[in-house]
Design a protein around this motif. Structure first.
Motif, PDB file in Angstrom:
ATOM      1  N   ARG A 134     -18.726  -1.144  15.276  1.00  0.00           N
ATOM      2  CA  ARG A 134     -17.967  -1.861  16.291  1.00  0.00           C
ATOM      3  C   ARG A 134     -18.579  -3.240  16.441  1.00  0.00           C
ATOM      4  N   LEU A 135     -17.736  -4.172  16.771  1.00  0.00           N
ATOM      5  CA  LEU A 135     -18.219  -5.518  17.057  1.00  0.00           C
ATOM      6  C   LEU A 135     -18.653  -5.537  18.506  1.00  0.00           C
ATOM      7  N   ARG A 136     -19.894  -5.829  18.714  1.00  0.00           N
ATOM      8  CA  ARG A 136     -20.393  -6.036  20.071  1.00  0.00           C
ATOM      9  C   ARG A 136     -20.655  -7.534  20.191  1.00  0.00           C
ATOM     10  N   LEU A 137     -19.581  -8.241  19.950  1.00  0.00           N
ATOM     11  CA  LEU A 137     -19.597  -9.695  20.003  1.00  0.00           C
ATOM     12  C   LEU A 137     -18.638 -10.117  21.089  1.00  0.00           C
ATOM     13  N   GLU A 138     -18.820 -11.280  21.562  1.00  0.00           N
ATOM     14  CA  GLU A 138     -17.820 -11.834  22.460  1.00  0.00           C
ATOM     15  C   GLU A 138     -16.754 -12.470  21.592  1.00  0.00           C
ATOM     16  N   VAL A 139     -15.916 -11.615  20.993  1.00  0.00           N
ATOM     17  CA  VAL A 139     -14.834 -12.108  20.145  1.00  0.00           C
ATOM     18  C   VAL A 139     -13.780 -12.662  21.092  1.00  0.00           C
ATOM     19  N   ARG A 140     -13.682 -13.960  21.128  1.00  0.00           N
ATOM     20  CA  ARG A 140     -12.809 -14.621  22.089  1.00  0.00           C
ATOM     21  C   ARG A 140     -11.371 -14.601  21.609  1.00  0.00           C
ATOM     22  N   GLY A 141     -10.514 -14.045  22.441  1.00  0.00           N
ATOM     23  CA  GLY A 141      -9.088 -14.085  22.145  1.00  0.00           C
ATOM     24  C   GLY A 141      -8.616 -15.530  22.068  1.00  0.00           C
ATOM     25  N   GLY A 142      -7.599 -15.754  21.264  1.00  0.00           N
ATOM     26  CA  GLY A 142      -7.017 -17.087  21.156  1.00  0.00           C
ATOM     27  C   GLY A 142      -7.733 -18.014  20.200  1.00  0.00           C
ATOM     28  N   THR A 143      -8.737 -17.531  19.471  1.00  0.00           N
ATOM     29  CA  THR A 143      -9.472 -18.390  18.548  1.00  0.00           C
ATOM     30  C   THR A 143      -9.123 -18.127  17.094  1.00  0.00           C
ATOM     31  N   GLY A 144      -8.474 -17.006  16.819  1.00  0.00           N
ATOM     32  CA  GLY A 144      -8.144 -16.658  15.443  1.00  0.00           C
ATOM     33  C   GLY A 144      -9.213 -15.859  14.730  1.00  0.00           C
ATOM     34  N   TYR A 145     -10.327 -15.588  15.410  1.00  0.00           N
ATOM     35  CA  TYR A 145     -11.399 -14.830  14.761  1.00  0.00           C
ATOM     36  C   TYR A 145     -10.957 -13.425  14.386  1.00  0.00           C
ATOM     37  N   GLU A 146     -10.041 -12.852  15.173  1.00  0.00           N
ATOM     38  CA  GLU A 146      -9.599 -11.502  14.854  1.00  0.00           C
ATOM     39  C   GLU A 146      -8.949 -11.442  13.476  1.00  0.00           C
ATOM     40  N   ALA A 147      -8.300 -12.504  13.034  1.00  0.00           N
ATOM     41  CA  ALA A 147      -7.693 -12.539  11.694  1.00  0.00           C
ATOM     42  C   ALA A 147      -8.778 -12.515  10.613  1.00  0.00           C
ATOM     43  N   PHE A 148      -9.888 -13.209  10.846  1.00  0.00           N
ATOM     44  CA  PHE A 148     -10.998 -13.182   9.893  1.00  0.00           C
ATOM     45  C   PHE A 148     -11.498 -11.747   9.725  1.00  0.00           C
ATOM     46  N   TYR A 149     -11.786 -11.073  10.829  1.00  0.00           N
ATOM     47  CA  TYR A 149     -12.312  -9.714  10.764  1.00  0.00           C
ATOM     48  C   TYR A 149     -11.283  -8.735  10.195  1.00  0.00           C
ATOM     49  N   ALA A 150     -10.006  -8.938  10.490  1.00  0.00           N
ATOM     50  CA  ALA A 150      -8.949  -8.048   9.989  1.00  0.00           C
ATOM     51  C   ALA A 150      -8.926  -8.026   8.463  1.00  0.00           C
ATOM     52  N   ARG A 151      -9.282  -9.123   7.816  1.00  0.00           N
ATOM     53  CA  ARG A 151      -9.306  -9.167   6.344  1.00  0.00           C
ATOM     54  C   ARG A 151     -10.280  -8.148   5.761  1.00  0.00           C
ATOM     55  N   PHE A 152     -11.238  -7.695   6.560  1.00  0.00           N
ATOM     56  CA  PHE A 152     -12.242  -6.739   6.093  1.00  0.00           C
ATOM     57  C   PHE A 152     -12.004  -5.344   6.656  1.00  0.00           C
TER      58      PHE A 152
END
Length: 188
Positions: A134-152
């Motif tokens: 699990r990501l225990r990061l402050e993955v901020r919504g609205g930044t597009g980071y979720e798309a980066f992680y989704a690729r993996f």
């Protein structure tokens, strides 16, 4: 785009494995990424200084043993790093937490992030025998980071609405993300 073949990765399992030079490189990387607007902490302290970041690096390194630091280098220079933390509690020993991920500004677009995430999945599954991360990061919504992680293969499994105050006027959702590494026996 730079040649991706000259990247080296190494796992560091304990504080003694982290040299003073590497601590300085981690500090500079973290400072630069934060000051460039990266979602790596210190949002309300920008511009952040080496002294503030060095204390966070020292805390991160002191916690190794329960975690492992993955360092990516290109041509001898720090290209990126991440922190994987495991659980000693037998009830939770089958999963790990990724608590930091960042690439040096000079390494953006070079494949360093991809290499870090690929090695993370491999090592968690093959070396540590974990079922899930699990990501225990402050993955901020609205930044597009979720798309980066989704690729993996990472999936958003929930969110804490408005949990992150990037500034007093800018509240973002904290995204809860998970990566399945193996089929868990008896999972429900």
């Amino acid at each position: 785009m730079r040649d991706r073949t000259d990247l080296s990765l190494s796992w560091l399992p304990c504080p003694e494995a982290v040299s003073e030079q590497l601590r300085a490189e981690l500090t500079a990387c973290w400072r630069d990424v934060a000051n460039a607007g990266g979602a790596v902490g210190f949002a309300q302290q920008l511009p952040v200084t080496d002294d503030v970041v060095r204390a966070a690096v020292d805390d991160t390194v002191a916690g190794l043993g329960a975690g492992r630091l993955l360092v990516a280098r290109r041509d001898g220079e720090l290209a990126g790093w991440l922190l994987l933390t495991t659980n000693a509690d037998p009830v939770r020993a089958h999963w790990g937490r990724v608590t930091r991920v960042m690439t040096a500004l000079s390494a953006r677009g070079s494949g360093a992030g991809r290499a870090l995430m690929t090695e993370l999945g491999r090592a968690a599954r093959e070396d540590l025998g974990l079922d899930r991360l699990r990501l225990r990061l402050e993955v901020r919504g609205g930044t597009g980071y979720e798309a980066f992680y989704a690729r993996f293969g990472w999936q958003v499994i929930g969110r804490w609405p408005g949990a992150l105050a990037v500034t007093p006027e800018d509240r973002r959702d904290e995204l809860l993300m998970s990566l399945t590494l193996t089929e868990a026996p008896g999972a429900s």
